[in-house]
Design an enzyme around this catalytic site. Sequence first.
Site, mmCIF file in Angstrom:
data_model
loop_
_atom_site.group_PDB
_atom_site.id
_atom_site.type_symbol
_atom_site.label_atom_id
_atom_site.label_comp_id
_atom_site.label_asym_id
_atom_site.label_seq_id
_atom_site.Cartn_x
_atom_site.Cartn_y
_atom_site.Cartn_z
ATOM 1 N N ASP A 107 0.869 -1.186 0.000
ATOM 2 C CA ASP A 107 0.000 0.000 0.000
ATOM 3 C C ASP A 107 0.903 1.232 0.000
ATOM 4 O O ASP A 107 1.392 1.630 -1.063
ATOM 5 C CB ASP A 107 -0.936 -0.072 1.215
ATOM 6 N N ASP A 163 -8.081 -7.695 7.204
ATOM 7 C CA ASP A 163 -9.155 -7.499 8.172
ATOM 8 C C ASP A 163 -9.630 -6.051 8.242
ATOM 9 O O ASP A 163 -8.967 -5.125 7.775
ATOM 10 C CB ASP A 163 -8.665 -7.881 9.574
HETATM 11 P P1 5GP Z 1 1.722 -0.122 3.986
HETATM 12 O O1 5GP Z 1 2.785 -0.092 5.028
HETATM 13 O O2 5GP Z 1 2.173 -0.619 2.637
HETATM 14 O O3 5GP Z 1 0.948 1.151 3.903
HETATM 15 O O4 5GP Z 1 0.601 -1.097 4.518
HETATM 16 C C1 5GP Z 1 0.867 -2.353 4.770
HETATM 17 C C2 5GP Z 1 -0.153 -2.993 5.664
HETATM 18 O O5 5GP Z 1 -1.358 -2.242 5.843
HETATM 19 C C3 5GP Z 1 -0.565 -4.279 5.021
HETATM 20 O O6 5GP Z 1 0.314 -5.306 5.386
HETATM 21 C C4 5GP Z 1 -1.963 -4.478 5.533
HETATM 22 O O7 5GP Z 1 -1.898 -5.180 6.747
HETATM 23 C C5 5GP Z 1 -2.488 -3.079 5.768
HETATM 24 N N1 5GP Z 1 -3.348 -2.624 4.642
HETATM 25 C C6 5GP Z 1 -3.033 -1.821 3.612
HETATM 26 N N2 5GP Z 1 -4.077 -1.634 2.787
HETATM 27 C C7 5GP Z 1 -5.098 -2.344 3.313
HETATM 28 C C8 5GP Z 1 -6.466 -2.575 2.914
HETATM 29 O O8 5GP Z 1 -6.993 -2.086 1.907
HETATM 30 N N3 5GP Z 1 -7.199 -3.384 3.724
HETATM 31 C C9 5GP Z 1 -6.705 -3.957 4.858
HETATM 32 N N4 5GP Z 1 -7.515 -4.729 5.555
HETATM 33 N N5 5GP Z 1 -5.427 -3.777 5.263
HETATM 34 C C10 5GP Z 1 -4.634 -2.973 4.495
#
Ligand code: 5GP
Length: 194
Positions: A107, A163
């Site tokens: 993300d 989740d």
């Molecule tokens: P980042 O550090 O890349 O922003 O986010 C990583 C973590 O955020 C992922 O491993 C996941 O656990 C959570 N995450 C990011 N986007 C989503 C989403 O659309 N739905 C959910 N449930 N978790 C997300």
Amino acid sequence: MAKHDIFNEIVVSQQQIVSSVKDIAWKVKKTYANSEKVLAVVMLMGAKWFADDLFRQIDDDEKFQVCYIRANSYQGGTESTGRVTISPDIKENLTGKEILIIDDIYDSGLTLKTVTELFKEKGPADVKTCVFLEKQIEHKEQINVDFVGLNVPDEFIVGYGLDYKQMYRELPFIASIKKDVIHSGELPCLEDVI
Ligand code: 5GP
Ligand code: MG
């Protein structure tokens, strides 16, 4: 509460999940064909569902040693807090090891970047990354992800390990969740929706 009251749409179907996992398994196997041992680090909780299916498909316990760490940047809400916490700390000497870091979704990229850097500091021979999903956004932290399953739109999604407040991880598909469900205090139980 009925299914259509909770989800906007199914973003990834069960069939797409199965075929994408097979595809990644094949690529991972091919990439590590000449490796003796690979330490696969799975990020709890979200990536566990994907990793379980992936390593069942790869079917090579001799080569892939699987372990788990907890890394969280969302802390239960729907927007990143911009902070990543990791436990347990990496105390082991990783000199010469081949590491494969596995997460559910790329993300903002903050989690993967932080975790990858922490592992690189321990002197491994190689660190690769694998995510099941990549959000179609301009990532805050650009990282080179070695294995990606599927692209998903910029929406808050649940299912297959992902989740919302510890709910919906068990869904066999991935769906975007309606904004009013996110904002309402009342959360439907899994048995109401499937
Ligand atoms: P980042 O550090 O890349 O922003 O986010 C990583 C973590 O955020 C992922 O491993 C996941 O656990 C959570 N995450 C990011 N986007 C989503 C989403 O659309 N739905 C959910 N449930 N978790 C997300
Ligand atoms: Mg996560």
